[in-house]
Write a protein that holds these residues in place. Sequence first.
Motif, short mmCIF file in Angstrom:
data_model
loop_
_atom_site.label_atom_id
_atom_site.label_comp_id
_atom_site.label_asym_id
_atom_site.label_seq_id
_atom_site.Cartn_x
_atom_site.Cartn_y
_atom_site.Cartn_z
N VAL A 94 0.79 -1.05 -0.07
CA VAL A 94 0.05 0.01 -0.04
C VAL A 94 0.89 1.24 0.03
O VAL A 94 1.99 1.26 0.87
CB VAL A 94 -0.95 -0.07 1.29
N LEU A 95 0.58 2.21 -0.71
CA LEU A 95 1.26 3.35 -0.83
C LEU A 95 0.91 4.39 0.24
O LEU A 95 -0.19 4.55 0.16
CB LEU A 95 1.23 4.06 -2.28
N ALA A 96 1.74 4.63 1.04
CA ALA A 96 1.45 5.44 2.40
C ALA A 96 2.51 6.44 2.56
O ALA A 96 3.41 6.68 1.96
CB ALA A 96 1.43 4.24 3.55
N ASN A 132 -5.48 7.80 -5.28
CA ASN A 132 -5.19 8.79 -6.29
C ASN A 132 -6.24 9.61 -6.69
O ASN A 132 -7.28 9.45 -7.37
CB ASN A 132 -4.77 8.10 -7.73
N PRO A 133 -6.23 10.97 -6.42
CA PRO A 133 -5.46 11.79 -5.20
C PRO A 133 -5.18 11.21 -4.13
O PRO A 133 -6.28 10.82 -3.61
CB PRO A 133 -5.76 13.00 -5.28
N ASN A 134 -4.15 11.20 -3.40
CA ASN A 134 -4.05 10.66 -2.05
C ASN A 134 -4.57 11.53 -1.05
O ASN A 134 -4.54 12.67 -1.14
CB ASN A 134 -2.42 10.40 -1.81
N ASN A 135 -5.04 10.69 -0.03
CA ASN A 135 -5.39 11.31 1.32
C ASN A 135 -4.63 10.95 2.17
O ASN A 135 -4.10 9.75 2.51
CB ASN A 135 -6.88 10.90 1.63
N PRO A 136 -3.79 12.03 2.88
CA PRO A 136 -4.13 13.42 2.91
C PRO A 136 -3.01 14.13 2.38
O PRO A 136 -3.49 15.49 2.54
CB PRO A 136 -3.96 13.46 4.56
N ASP A 137 -2.10 14.07 1.56
CA ASP A 137 -1.20 14.76 1.27
C ASP A 137 -1.51 15.40 -0.44
O ASP A 137 -1.01 16.22 -0.73
CB ASP A 137 0.00 14.27 1.06
N GLY A 138 -2.48 14.57 -1.00
CA GLY A 138 -2.78 14.96 -2.24
C GLY A 138 -2.00 14.69 -3.27
O GLY A 138 -2.24 14.93 -4.65
N ASP A 159 -7.94 3.72 -5.73
CA ASP A 159 -8.60 4.42 -4.89
C ASP A 159 -8.94 5.90 -5.44
O ASP A 159 -7.98 6.55 -5.18
CB ASP A 159 -8.51 4.25 -3.45
N GLU A 160 -9.96 6.07 -6.09
CA GLU A 160 -10.19 7.53 -6.85
C GLU A 160 -11.23 8.18 -6.27
O GLU A 160 -11.94 8.98 -6.70
CB GLU A 160 -10.48 7.18 -8.47
N SER A 161 -11.39 7.88 -4.87
CA SER A 161 -12.55 8.49 -3.84
C SER A 161 -12.38 10.29 -4.15
O SER A 161 -13.46 10.82 -4.01
CB SER A 161 -12.29 8.25 -2.67
N PHE A 162 -11.33 10.77 -4.36
CA PHE A 162 -11.30 12.04 -4.24
C PHE A 162 -10.87 12.73 -5.82
O PHE A 162 -10.65 13.86 -5.97
CB PHE A 162 -10.32 12.71 -3.56
N GLY A 267 -2.79 18.53 -1.05
CA GLY A 267 -4.52 18.15 -0.87
C GLY A 267 -5.32 18.03 -2.19
O GLY A 267 -4.43 17.86 -2.98
N THR A 268 -6.52 18.28 -2.12
CA THR A 268 -7.34 17.99 -3.23
C THR A 268 -8.52 19.31 -3.07
O THR A 268 -8.32 20.14 -2.38
CB THR A 268 -8.17 16.69 -3.43
N ALA A 269 -9.34 19.06 -4.00
CA ALA A 269 -10.36 20.20 -4.15
C ALA A 269 -11.37 20.18 -3.03
O ALA A 269 -12.12 21.10 -2.50
CB ALA A 269 -11.13 20.29 -5.40
N LEU A 270 -11.23 19.27 -2.21
CA LEU A 270 -12.27 18.82 -1.14
C LEU A 270 -11.50 19.02 0.22
O LEU A 270 -12.15 19.35 1.19
CB LEU A 270 -12.71 17.53 -1.28
#
Length: 324
Positions: A94-96, A132-138, A159-162, A267-270
Motif C-alpha cells: 500500500v502506498l502510504a 489517487n489523489p492521495n489522502n491526506p497529502d494530495g 482508490d479514486e475517491s477524491f 491536498g485536493t479540491a475537497l
Amino acid sequence: MRDHGGDLERAMARFGGAPGDWLDLSTGINPRPYPLPAFQGSDWAALPSAAALDALEETARAAYGCPGAAVALAGAQAAIQLVPWLRPPGRARVLAPTYNEHAAALRAAGWEVSEVSSLSDLAGADLAVVVNPNNPDGRAFAPDDLLALRRAVGLLVVDESFADPTPEISLGRWVDGGTEDLLLLRSFGKFYGLAGLRLGFALCGADMANRLRERAGPWSVNGPALRAGQAALADRAWEAETTARLLRDAGRLDRLAEAAGWRGVGGTALFRTYETGGAQAAQDRLAAAHIWSRIFPYSPSWIRLGLPGDAAGWARLEAALAGR
C-alpha cells in the motif's frame, strides 16, 4: 476503532458544545451537498429493484467514463472490505501514508501487508493499492505511471475517491469488460456531499464485477441512494459548477492558512493539508473556537482542513486562524 475524521464526539468531550455549535472541517466531504430529488414512497417501503440498480450503474459508467462494469455498493468503504477476497491472500503493498482502511482490511483477511513510500516500491506485489489523489497529502499520479505499474503487479487497486474534480487522472477509460488486473474505487458521498447515503462504486471487468456482487449480496444499495445517485451522476451542469467552486474555495483556504504561518503540504479540491510546526497545538487552537480539524498519528505537524460551506463558516475560520 481506527482514526478517522468526523469524530465530533471526541471534540465535544474535550472542548464542550453541542453538534450545532461546531464547524466540522475534519472530513473531505463537500459541505454544499447535491440537492436531493423528490423521493417516492417505494424508495423507502419496497426492496430496491434490480431495474433501479441497473439504471444507476449505467449512469455511473457514463459519468466515470468506464467501458467496463460499475458495481454499486454501500460506499467506497464497502468495496475496500471486499477487495481482499477477490484473490487468495498473498503479498500486498500500500502506498502510504494514506487512508488507513486499505491496509487494515487486507491484514484482517490474511494478507501480508507492507506500506511503502514510492510508486516503484509497489512493483512485485500480488496486490498493490494506490489512492489517487492521495489522502491526506494530495499526491496525484498520471495515468501513464499507473498503467506502467499495472504491468508490474498482480492486481492494481486505485482508490479514486477524491478524483471527481480532476477526471483527467482517472483510469476509468482503461477498464473494460475483460479487465482482471485493475480495479478502481469511486466514492459518491464525498464530491456530492451525501456521505450518509452510503454509496460508492467499483469499476472493473465483468468477471470481477460478478465476484463482487456475490460477496456483497442482494440489496447492497438502499432505495433512496439508488434514486439520488442516479439523479446526481447525470447532472453534469451541477458537477461542472461544483468543481469550479471547490477549486476556488481550496485556493481561498490555502491563502488563509499561509497568512496564519502554515505551509501547504498538498491536498485536493475537497481538503487541504498543512505543515504547522505543531499539529496538536494547532488543532487545539481551532477547537477552542469550536472548529474541528484532522491530525494524524504518523505526523506531529500535519493538519488537514475541509472547506467551510458558507460565509459564516469562512468568517469563523478566518478569525480563528488570525487569533481573533
